[in-house]
Design an enzyme around this catalytic site. Structure first.
Site, mmCIF file in Angstrom:
data_model
loop_
_atom_site.group_PDB
_atom_site.id
_atom_site.type_symbol
_atom_site.label_atom_id
_atom_site.label_comp_id
_atom_site.label_asym_id
_atom_site.label_seq_id
_atom_site.Cartn_x
_atom_site.Cartn_y
_atom_site.Cartn_z
ATOM 1 N N ILE A 1 0.857 -1.201 0.000
ATOM 2 C CA ILE A 1 0.000 0.000 0.000
ATOM 3 C C ILE A 1 0.888 1.245 0.000
ATOM 4 O O ILE A 1 1.768 1.385 0.861
ATOM 5 C CB ILE A 1 -0.909 0.006 1.261
ATOM 6 C CG1 ILE A 1 -1.951 -1.110 1.141
ATOM 7 C CG2 ILE A 1 -1.627 1.357 1.415
ATOM 8 C CD1 ILE A 1 -2.620 -1.440 2.445
ATOM 9 N N HIS A 2 0.687 2.108 -0.996
ATOM 10 C CA HIS A 2 1.489 3.343 -1.005
ATOM 11 C C HIS A 2 0.770 4.563 -1.565
ATOM 12 O O HIS A 2 1.351 5.639 -1.624
ATOM 13 C CB HIS A 2 2.788 3.123 -1.796
ATOM 14 C CG HIS A 2 2.567 2.976 -3.281
ATOM 15 N ND1 HIS A 2 2.284 1.782 -3.871
ATOM 16 C CD2 HIS A 2 2.586 3.883 -4.285
ATOM 17 C CE1 HIS A 2 2.148 1.937 -5.188
ATOM 18 N NE2 HIS A 2 2.314 3.218 -5.459
ATOM 19 N N ARG A 3 -0.499 4.413 -1.998
ATOM 20 C CA ARG A 3 -1.173 5.580 -2.606
ATOM 21 C C ARG A 3 -1.529 6.601 -1.534
ATOM 22 O O ARG A 3 -2.044 6.216 -0.468
ATOM 23 C CB ARG A 3 -2.469 5.162 -3.296
ATOM 24 C CG ARG A 3 -2.283 4.204 -4.409
ATOM 25 C CD ARG A 3 -2.030 4.883 -5.719
ATOM 26 N NE ARG A 3 -1.519 3.893 -6.645
ATOM 27 C CZ ARG A 3 -0.659 4.135 -7.618
ATOM 28 N NH1 ARG A 3 -0.209 5.356 -7.820
ATOM 29 N NH2 ARG A 3 -0.255 3.175 -8.396
ATOM 30 N N ARG B 1 7.119 5.595 1.499
ATOM 31 C CA ARG B 1 6.094 6.611 1.780
ATOM 32 C C ARG B 1 5.237 6.181 2.979
ATOM 33 O O ARG B 1 4.936 6.978 3.870
ATOM 34 C CB ARG B 1 5.174 6.807 0.567
ATOM 35 C CG ARG B 1 3.921 7.620 0.885
ATOM 36 C CD ARG B 1 2.932 7.578 -0.245
ATOM 37 N NE ARG B 1 3.254 8.523 -1.291
ATOM 38 C CZ ARG B 1 3.008 9.839 -1.238
ATOM 39 N NH1 ARG B 1 2.434 10.376 -0.175
ATOM 40 N NH2 ARG B 1 3.317 10.606 -2.243
ATOM 41 N N ASP C 1 -2.721 -1.443 -3.517
ATOM 42 C CA ASP C 1 -3.239 -0.308 -4.284
ATOM 43 C C ASP C 1 -2.267 0.003 -5.431
ATOM 44 O O ASP C 1 -2.360 1.042 -6.073
ATOM 45 C CB ASP C 1 -3.480 0.925 -3.398
ATOM 46 C CG ASP C 1 -2.239 1.377 -2.649
ATOM 47 O OD1 ASP C 1 -1.120 0.934 -2.981
ATOM 48 O OD2 ASP C 1 -2.385 2.193 -1.713
#
Ligand code: UD1
Ligand code: UDP
Length: 347
Positions: free
Chosen positions: A196-198, A229, A271
């Site tokens: 997950i990084h969005r 991130r 994501d």
């Protein structure tokens, strides 16, 4: 020999570039600019080593975390300087990151033909920086290589001229097919693999907490490859990884390891754009924590399911079986050769 400079900068672009560079260097003087957008060893150098790519000819130090405009501006300045000296016959950009945008804008301003690989993808969500980047890259591209029929349709609707658009396989599919034979079970227990990084999942503490709590309550262990991130946001919000006993957090992995984690998982939860596609190619069920996807073909028959507003739906979706699987929607693994031959014909 004509000179093509490819521009890469973020993790998925190193992976897309590996099969392209192999083909390009057979027919062109093929140089590479690495914008420095991603710079950690495990987000960048690892892929050049593992995928046996030549080191980039130009590597910028853009100095880490920056707002969108500043990051793109610094990259443009540096790309322009290289182009003034090297005078390439074309600039080649991949996908939709800020490195893509910087390359596309410099090419347009300097009247250098621009080649866009992974053209025509749309999420129709203009709040995503990636959507802006793709639209600009496509608008100014000289040659557009689309991995899906949907991508071709999107470009037609935007009035982008047909004789510049080509339907090709997907270069990421080349990579999966090349590397899958090397995949090995990474652990000896069942698990779900997560990335997950969005920003819309990571940048609000409540949202991040809700996702982690849901993952923590699942019936199998969760292996979470954690993007820098996401690490930075957890630290900023004071969210402790140790509080989620069902989740095994791991540092970003190399490529074969990433394919291995996906292939041997019970489901991929992500994501990421690239991972949705790779999960499909590997025949693995995927749950995508987004309200829309550019890779709509993966949604057929439940192989990929979007979950956004209520993340607790993950549990329900995990229990649903997938339907018929359609083979080779992203090509047969020879996209890079096909694209290179079209570039030769058209440059
Ligand atoms: C970028 C792309 C996104 C792509 C993703 C792939 C844009 C607008 N976004 O998002 O489309 O899906 O890459 O992973 O181009 N950081 C590090 N070390 C690194 C790289 C990043 O610490 O090697 C941290 C920095 O704090 C940085 C943050 O991650 O501020 C975000 O990096 P950035 O490249 O701006 O965006 P991504 O979220 O990685
Ligand atoms: N990937 C990797 N190691 C990881 C997580 C992802 O090698 O720990 C690879 C993954 O297999 C895919 C690509 O990175 O090829 C996807 O990149 P990312 O999710 O960062 O970006 P996106 O595709 O969303 O733009």
């Amino acid at each position: 020999m004509k000179k093509i400079i490819s521009i890469v900068g973020a993790r998925p672009q190193f992976i897309k570039h590996a099969p392209m560079q192999l083909e390009l260097q057979k027919h062109f003087k093929a140089l590479t600019i690495h914008t420095g957008q991603h710079y950690d060893e495990n987000m960048s150098a690892v892929f050049f080593d593992e995928l046996k790519m030549p080191k980039p000819d130009f590597l910028f130090d853009i100095g880490g975390s920056k707002p969108q405009g500043e990051q793109t501006g610094i990259m443009m300045t540096e790309i322009e300087k290289v182009c003034m000296i090297e005078k390439p016959d074309a600039l080649l950009v991949y996908g939709d990151t800020n490195s893509t945008l910087a390359g596309a804008l410099v090419a347009a301003k300097m009247h250098i033909p621009q080649i866009h690989i992974e053209a025509g993808l749309r999420s129709f969500n203009r709040e995503m920086p990636e959507e802006i980047n793709r639209i600009v890259a496509d608008e100014f591209a000289h040659l557009l290589f689309c991995p899906t029929d949907n991508a071709i349709e999107n470009l037609k609707k935007e009035g982008i001229s047909h004789n510049r658009i080509f339907r090709c396989g997907d270069v990421m599919c080349d990579m999966v097919k090349m590397m899958e034979p090397r995949a090995m079970a990474p652990v000896n227990h069942p698990y779900y693999f997560v990335t997950i990084h969005r920003p819309y999942n990571t940048d609000e503490p409540e949202r991040m907490q809700a996702i982690l709590q849901t993952l923590n309550g699942l019936d199998k262990k969760v292996i979470f490859s954690i993007h820098p991130r996401t690490v930075a946001r957890l630290a900023q919000f004071g969210i402790l990884q140790d509080d989620f006993k069902n989740i095994i957090f791991i540092a970003p992995t190399g490529y074969v390891e990433s394919v291995s984690y996906q292939k041997f998982s019970d489901c991929v939860i992500t994501d990421s754009g690239g991972i949705q596609k790779e999960a499909y190619i590997l025949g693995k069920k995927c749950i995508t924590l987004r309200s829309e996807t550019e890779w709509t073909e993966t949604l057929h028959n439940g192989w990929n399911t979007l979950v956004f507003d209520d993340v607790t739906e993950i549990e329900k979706v995990l229990a649903q079986p997938c339907g018929e699987y359609i083979d080779d929607i992203y090509g047969d693994g020879h996209a890079a050769a096909e694209i290179t031959s079209l570039i030769q014909n058209h440059l």
